[in-house]
Write a protein that holds these residues in place. Structure first.
Motif, PDB file in Angstrom:
ATOM      1  N   VAL B 398     -24.621 -41.821   3.935  1.00 25.65           N
ATOM      2  CA  VAL B 398     -24.891 -40.403   3.704  1.00 25.65           C
ATOM      3  C   VAL B 398     -25.050 -39.661   5.033  1.00 25.65           C
ATOM      4  N   CYS B 399     -25.703 -40.314   6.012  1.00 26.86           N
ATOM      5  CA  CYS B 399     -25.924 -39.663   7.303  1.00 26.86           C
ATOM      6  C   CYS B 399     -24.670 -39.608   8.160  1.00 26.86           C
ATOM      7  N   ASN B 400     -23.593 -40.186   7.661  1.00 25.33           N
ATOM      8  CA  ASN B 400     -22.343 -40.185   8.423  1.00 25.33           C
ATOM      9  C   ASN B 400     -21.233 -39.562   7.585  1.00 25.33           C
ATOM     10  N   SER B 401     -21.600 -38.888   6.517  1.00 29.90           N
ATOM     11  CA  SER B 401     -20.631 -38.349   5.549  1.00 29.90           C
ATOM     12  C   SER B 401     -19.622 -39.405   5.154  1.00 29.90           C
ATOM     13  N   GLY B 402     -20.110 -40.592   4.894  1.00 31.00           N
ATOM     14  CA  GLY B 402     -19.222 -41.706   4.534  1.00 31.00           C
ATOM     15  C   GLY B 402     -19.027 -42.632   5.722  1.00 31.00           C
ATOM     16  N   LEU B 403     -18.815 -43.912   5.448  1.00 33.80           N
ATOM     17  CA  LEU B 403     -18.657 -44.895   6.520  1.00 33.80           C
ATOM     18  C   LEU B 403     -17.181 -45.086   6.860  1.00 33.80           C
ATOM     19  N   LYS B 404     -16.939 -45.506   8.083  1.00 38.45           N
ATOM     20  CA  LYS B 404     -15.565 -45.863   8.440  1.00 38.45           C
ATOM     21  C   LYS B 404     -15.132 -47.026   7.547  1.00 38.45           C
ATOM     22  N   GLN B 405     -13.864 -47.022   7.169  1.00 40.34           N
ATOM     23  CA  GLN B 405     -13.392 -48.049   6.237  1.00 40.34           C
ATOM     24  C   GLN B 405     -13.755 -49.457   6.716  1.00 40.34           C
ATOM     25  N   LYS B 406     -13.602 -49.690   8.012  1.00 39.07           N
ATOM     26  CA  LYS B 406     -13.864 -51.025   8.536  1.00 39.07           C
ATOM     27  C   LYS B 406     -15.338 -51.409   8.389  1.00 39.07           C
ATOM     28  N   VAL B 407     -16.193 -50.452   8.680  1.00 35.46           N
ATOM     29  CA  VAL B 407     -17.632 -50.699   8.581  1.00 35.46           C
ATOM     30  C   VAL B 407     -18.026 -50.956   7.124  1.00 35.46           C
ATOM     31  N   LEU B 408     -17.483 -50.115   6.251  1.00 37.88           N
ATOM     32  CA  LEU B 408     -17.775 -50.258   4.829  1.00 37.88           C
ATOM     33  C   LEU B 408     -17.330 -51.627   4.312  1.00 37.88           C
ATOM     34  N   ASP B 409     -16.119 -52.016   4.674  1.00 36.43           N
ATOM     35  CA  ASP B 409     -15.599 -53.313   4.221  1.00 36.43           C
ATOM     36  C   ASP B 409     -16.459 -54.459   4.735  1.00 36.43           C
ATOM     37  N   ALA B 433     -21.115 -42.763  -7.449  1.00 35.92           N
ATOM     38  CA  ALA B 433     -22.183 -41.769  -7.364  1.00 35.92           C
ATOM     39  C   ALA B 433     -22.173 -41.054  -6.016  1.00 35.92           C
ATOM     40  N   GLY B 434     -21.298 -41.486  -5.116  1.00 39.82           N
ATOM     41  CA  GLY B 434     -21.188 -40.820  -3.827  1.00 39.82           C
ATOM     42  C   GLY B 434     -22.194 -41.294  -2.788  1.00 39.82           C
ATOM     43  N   LEU B 435     -22.942 -42.317  -3.123  1.00 42.54           N
ATOM     44  CA  LEU B 435     -23.944 -42.811  -2.181  1.00 42.54           C
ATOM     45  C   LEU B 435     -23.340 -43.692  -1.105  1.00 42.54           C
ATOM     46  N   LEU B 436     -22.252 -44.331  -1.472  1.00 41.36           N
ATOM     47  CA  LEU B 436     -21.617 -45.265  -0.547  1.00 41.36           C
ATOM     48  C   LEU B 436     -20.149 -44.936  -0.614  1.00 41.36           C
ATOM     49  N   LYS B 437     -19.564 -44.515   0.511  1.00 43.64           N
ATOM     50  CA  LYS B 437     -18.163 -44.127   0.390  1.00 43.64           C
ATOM     51  C   LYS B 437     -17.470 -44.228   1.735  1.00 43.64           C
ATOM     52  N   PRO B 438     -16.170 -44.343   1.706  1.00 46.79           N
ATOM     53  CA  PRO B 438     -15.443 -44.282   2.965  1.00 46.79           C
ATOM     54  C   PRO B 438     -15.341 -42.829   3.424  1.00 46.79           C
ATOM     55  N   GLN B 439     -15.367 -42.655   4.725  1.00 52.07           N
ATOM     56  CA  GLN B 439     -15.259 -41.296   5.250  1.00 52.07           C
ATOM     57  C   GLN B 439     -13.849 -40.785   5.023  1.00 52.07           C
ATOM     58  N   THR B 440     -13.765 -39.622   4.411  1.00 48.72           N
ATOM     59  CA  THR B 440     -12.429 -39.073   4.162  1.00 48.72           C
ATOM     60  C   THR B 440     -12.213 -37.905   5.093  1.00 48.72           C
ATOM     61  N   GLY B 441     -11.009 -37.798   5.567  1.00 49.65           N
ATOM     62  CA  GLY B 441     -10.683 -36.699   6.466  1.00 49.65           C
ATOM     63  C   GLY B 441     -11.259 -36.896   7.854  1.00 49.65           C
ATOM     64  N   GLY B 442     -11.976 -38.007   8.024  1.00 52.98           N
ATOM     65  CA  GLY B 442     -12.492 -38.328   9.351  1.00 52.98           C
ATOM     66  C   GLY B 442     -13.456 -37.297   9.906  1.00 52.98           C
TER      67      GLY B 442
END
Lengths: 492, 583
Positions: B398-409, B433-442
């Protein structure tokens, strides 16, 4: 108005006649209407043999709801809308009596009214549920005219939904054409009351062909979500999957199907089921996880069969000394790795149960592997294995200690397994950060390391202070003294 | 009024909320003879005519009811004459709280027991008063239903609750809101008002403004560890319906001599609300400010007890004695809270609590939110409770408006390998629910939001706070900041940020008859009702109370919500239930 009227109202709202007889009569009445309509329009016959399910009916006014308590207090107005009007004021008057400070809203006094109201409602509904016994003796009164309105078939979709929201009897089967049904659904959705939306959906599900239902729901997302939720709750898995497939929500199909494995207790069957899941259209990332899940369970089944045999045979000393606490089936991967490091550490890589095999198959990162193996070997107090695990050889044949997790973590793990000071000391010494090293060494009484570190720091004061921590006349004390002396000499 | 004794079978979850509105004695007056909790197996014997089930409309509960032996009754026909004489025949009734559910009735029908119930009714429990300024619907799954299942029934109930509230306390002239659910509730309220024009009442409005806030506008706040006294009690021990259960050791009666050995083993149960003077004073303070208050109180009380030595005349002694009960109550209240504070202190001074908090604060102030965090990795390796991990990972996301795909994976893989692959379902729910997501649009919007709304305050005063950020020792809850800015200077000043947050923001007005329009005295406070759709934390409540008490604030707040939550209970409500139902 007259008290009699009010009683009459109350009678019809609280007696069980309403709950049962009404239902029955409603049935007759609507059947009558039904047949009349059928005669009028013979062409429009649909298969409604299951009229129980088609006639979505609620009976009784929702007891205890606002509208209900309102009706209770309303004096004799028969039209429900009027009743609501006058009684809302009535209901509130009970609260107006509460102290209300005009300017400095002492809000604490505010909600006592609310609590009071709730409690009263509770009592009312309790009585309403059970006071029917007395009322049974009351002579059968003519039903108030207004009640007949309930069975009028002239309710618009909007009114029907509104009545259903208030918990009234409503028959839906008169909505025959697709157009009517969809208007009804849209009205229900607009009301946001999930109970009503679900009721309408059940009706549509019974009366519409799947393809048509699916097609129409595709453009009605809210209703669609409700249906999906309903199917999930009632466990109509097949219908659900059909729907998701139709919508091309493939990932959801996959996950929904995968979820089913949780309900399969038998491991063999579960394994088979997971095997079938591998080909499902998951996202790329998830596919590899599902594949891993299957492979893991497959391994666990093999290991479990083997080890149970070993354990019961009583041949293996390891199993005798440390009997297994639980079966390894369905345990997470890391737990399985720990298990294999504990019971099968020395096995060759070719064996399914060997740690190295697990590491390779599941691509377990080094860090994770070392951590797990360390914990397992330390638990067995196999300090030699610990040493070997942290030792690397370079191409010249020199050996070097290396810990991908950091030596402070190594120390922590060893300490938790009550490693002797000699073992602990060796790794405390390797902690790179001086402050952390001193902290750990002091905490775990690795005197050598403390003394050497202070020596290297040339910290006389700390070293002198540390003297009181070591035993009098011990080798440690001597060492401190000699260092202190050396330091003095060097200073000159 | 009722001639027949009755027994109530309770869905255990409901006893808490109901305990707040009715005592057993009250039920007893209404011929309730016995109370049972709902559990599988046959019903215990009771010499009663009527058995009433109080249940939430849940399918698993319907199964238990079926199992209770309700099916031996015929199709309900014999019950009608059964009241003549005392027949062993028992009548069953079912009362759904808060709502009848067609789904459940259908389920009962399929089990062939629906006919056993003479009455099937509902008891709509919309808003339960928890304290002088706090109402909750106690609907645990509201957030999940709205955001995971798109089931807006709880919003319908919220709107209905608000209509009741308006019937009692007057029409609220101004409605503000932010978020999709807020919009829905406002729409429903307007619609309900239109459909029942009679509901226009003549009560002088108590509330000036209603603020509807979606939980998904501020996903961050509940994830952080609350640092107020009450917030910490909830984080550590869990407050349920104003009651908390505590480990008994610290509460052993300290009597000299006998019986010091056998410690009580039952957990100590305490009720916490503002009726207790001391608790009202400390509940909303930062925990670091609680100790000094407690010790000050201790001095005052012991001084008061000392006064007995100075009491010379009969009149003085009499006065002293008359104060005794009050003093003794104050003393036992002080003893309780000192014990609780000690228990909490043991935890807040632990290394792990500190490490965890440090990471949270780094994330919230925007440090290193875009890479894999060491502490989180360590916690996974040490198999800390999964919910703790999920809270931290979600906070980072949430504090990063979504995690980088690599970090999330990476996080996902570690979690699945350590806690089990089946948690893939939970991770999926969190993503939905939007709590955990990949960052879109960077693009990471959080820094802009943080700076504009001043969510992170470096110089926080925990003892004598001057800003709401004291409740999280630095982080000012976004939701409460929105409420604060709405009061002054108004949302127009933050249009840009509002657009970055999910869902629409809006304003509606409800016309009042001229006679009811308020003529505000100079210096009189406005009253705002803040409705949190999807749950509210104790720390947020504390922050709003702080704003109410500010001298130049000009606004007092009353709080309503669908459920009192903390990060743990919230995440738990979103997790996939992995154990099969008890049947």
């Amino acid at each position: 108005m007259s008290r009699v009227r009010a009683d009459e109202e109350e009678y019809w709202h609280s007696s069980k006649f309403r709950a049962f007889t009404f239902d029955d009569e409603d049935d007759e009445l609507s059947q009558l209407k039904e047949s009349k309509r059928a005669v009028n329009s013979l062409r429009d016959i649909v298969d409604d043999d299951d009229d129980d399910l088609e006639r979505v009916s609620w009976s009784g006014e929702p007891v205890g709801s606002i509208s209900w308590s309102i009706k209770e207090t309303a004096s004799g107005s028969t039209s429900s809308l009027d009743g609501r009007d006058s009684s809302l004021q009535k209901g509130s008057s009970s609260c107006a009596a509460l102290p209300k400070q005009a300017s400095s809203y002492s809000l604490s006094s505010l909600f006592k009214g609310e609590g009071f109201l709730c409690a009263t409602q509770l009592c009312l509904s309790l009585s309403a549920l059970t006071d029917t016994g007395v009322k049974n003796y009351a002579p059968e009164l003519r039903r108030p005219k207004a009640e007949y309105k309930d069975y009028s078939s002239d309710w618009s979709p909007k009114d029907t939904v509104r009545r259903m929201q208030r918990g009234k009897v409503c028959s839906l089967e008169r909505f025959r054409s697709l157009q009517d049904k969809l208007v009804l659904l849209d009205e229900a959705v607009a009301g946001h009351d999930g109970n009503v939306i679900t009721a309408v959906l059940i009706f549509l599900k019974r009366t519409l062909r799947r393809e048509i239902l699916f097609r129409e729901l595709e453009v009605r997302q809210v209703a669609l979500c409700h249906l999906i939720h309903f199917l999930r709750e009632t466990g109509e898995q097949k219908f659900l999957l059909d729907l998701l497939r139709f919508l091309d929500r493939t990932e959801e199909v996959a996950l929904s199907q995968y979820r089913e494995h949780l309900n399969i207790q038998d491991v063999e069957k579960r394994r088979e089921f997971l095997k079938g899941c591998i080909g499902l259209p998951f996202s790329a990332e998830d596919t590899s996880h599902i594949q891993d899940h299957y492979t893991l369970l497959e391994r666990q089944i093999i290991i479990e069969a083997n080890d149970r045999h070993l354990e019961t045979a009583g041949q293996s000393e390891l199993f005798r000394k440390y009997p297994r606490k639980a079966s390894i089936l369905n345990m997470p991967l890391v737990t399985t790795l720990f298990y294999s490091c504990f019971y099968h550490y020395t096995e060759a890589e070719g064996m399914f149960s060997s740690p190295t095999n697990l590491k390779k198959t599941f691509k377990i990162p080094d860090k994770q592997y070392v951590l797990t193996a360390l914990a397992a070997r330390a638990k067995l107090r196999a300090w030699g294995d610990v040493d070997a695990l942290l030792t690397t050889k370079n191409w010249l044949g020199y050996t070097k200690k290396k810990a991908p997790i950091g030596f402070h973590r190594v120390v922590e793990i060893l300490q938790r397994n009550n490693a002797p000071v000699q073992v602990l000391q060796e790794y405390v010494r390797l902690v790179e950060d001086v402050e952390t090293r001193l902290n750990l060494a002091t905490k775990y009484k690795c005197h050598d390391v403390v003394i050497e570190t202070y020596r290297d720091l040339k910290d006389r004061i700390q070293l002198t202070a540390y003297k009181c921590k070591v035993e009098r006349g011990s080798a440690d004390e001597e060492k401190i003294n000699s260092i202190l002396n050396n330091m003095v000499r060097n200073a000159y | 009024r009722c001639p027949f004794p009755q027994a109530i079978v309770w869905d255990e979850y409901l006893t808490g909320p109901f305990g707040l509105i009715a005592q057993y004695s009250l039920l007893k007056e209404h011929e309730v003879e016995k109370m049972f909790t709902l559990k599988p197996g046959r019903l215990p014997p009771a010499d009663v005519k009527n058995i009433i089930f109080f249940v939430r409309p849940k399918l698993e509960l319907m199964d238990i009811i079926t199992d209770n032996g309700t099916q031996d009754r015929g199709q309900g026909s014999s019950g009608r004459g059964g009241h003549r004489g005392r027949s062993p025949q028992r009548d069953f009734h079912i009362l759904f709280v808060p709502r009848r559910s067609l789904l459940c009735e259908q389920w009962l029908k399929e089990q062939g027991v629906l006919g056993s119930f003479i009455h099937r009714e509902q008891y709509s429990l919309d808003l339960i008063p928890f304290d002088g300024d706090l109402l909750s619907m106690e609907s645990e799954s509201a957030f999940k239903e709205c955001y995971l299942e798109s089931d807006q029934t709880s919003l319908y109930h919220a709107a209905k609750g608000l209509m009741t509230l308006q019937a009692l306390y007057g029409t609220i002239p101004q409605i503000f809101g932010k978020g999709d659910c807020a919009r829905h509730v406002a729409n429903m309220m307007i619609r309900m008002k239109r459909e029942f024009p009679g509901s226009q009442n003549s009560i002088f409005p108590v509330f000036d403004t209603l603020l509807l806030l979606d939980r998904n506008v501020d996903l961050l706040t509940p994830l952080a560890t609350q640092l107020t006294y009450e917030g910490l009690i909830d984080e550590i021990y869990g407050i349920q319906n104003t009651y908390v259960k505590l480990p008994p050791e610290k509460f052993a009666p300290k009597k000299q001599g006998e019986g010091g050995k056998d410690l009580p083993t039952e957990p100590k149960k305490l009720q916490l609300n503002s009726a207790e003077e001391l608790y009202a004073e400390i509940r909303d303070k930062n925990f670091n400010a609680v100790g000094s208050v407690l010790s000050k109180k201790a001095k005052i009380i012991s001084a008061a007890f000392e006064e007995r030595h100075h009491a010379k005349t009969v009149g003085e002694i009499k006065q002293f004695v008359s104060q005794l009960p009050h003093m003794q109550a104050a003393r036992s209240s002080l003893a309780n809270h000192t014990s609780i504070a000690e228990l909490i202190k043991d935890i807040t001074t632990s290394e792990d609590f500190f490490d965890n908090l440090t990471v949270e604060q780094e994330f919230m102030s925007g440090i290193d939110t875009d890479k894999v965090n060491n502490y989180i990795e360590d916690c996974i390796a040490q198999k800390h409770p999964l919910i703790k991990i999920l809270r931290l990972v979600c906070l980072q996301s949430v504090c990063n408006s979504g995690l980088k795909q690599k970090v999330l994976d990476h996080y996902k893989r570690e979690i699945l390998q350590t806690y089990g692959y089946e948690h893939i379902l939970t991770l999926n729910n969190l993503e939905k629910a939007g709590l955990l997501k990949p960052q879109t649009g960077g693009r990471n919007n959080y820094p802009t939001i943080r700076k504009t709304l001043r969510l992170w305050m470096d110089d926080v005063n925990e003892q004598n706070p001057n800003d709401i950020s004291y409740v999280y020792s630095g982080y000012a809850p976004l939701s409460v900041r929105l409420a604060q800015l709405l009061a002054r200077p108004g949302w127009r000043s933050i249009e840009e940020v509002l657009k970055m947050l999910p869902g629409p923001h809006f304003e509606e007005r409800q016309q009042l008859p001229t006679g009811l329009q308020k003529k505000r005295q100079h210096g009189e406070n406005r009253v705002t009702l803040v409705f949190f759709l999807g749950g509210v934390t104790y720390a947020e409540i504390a922050a709003l109370r702080f704003l109410s008490q500010m001298e130049d604030g000009g606004t007092e707040y009353v709080i309503a919500t669908t459920k009192l939550i903390n990060g743990t209970t919230w995440i738990k409500s979103l997790m996939e239930k992995l154990e099969p139902a008890p049947f």
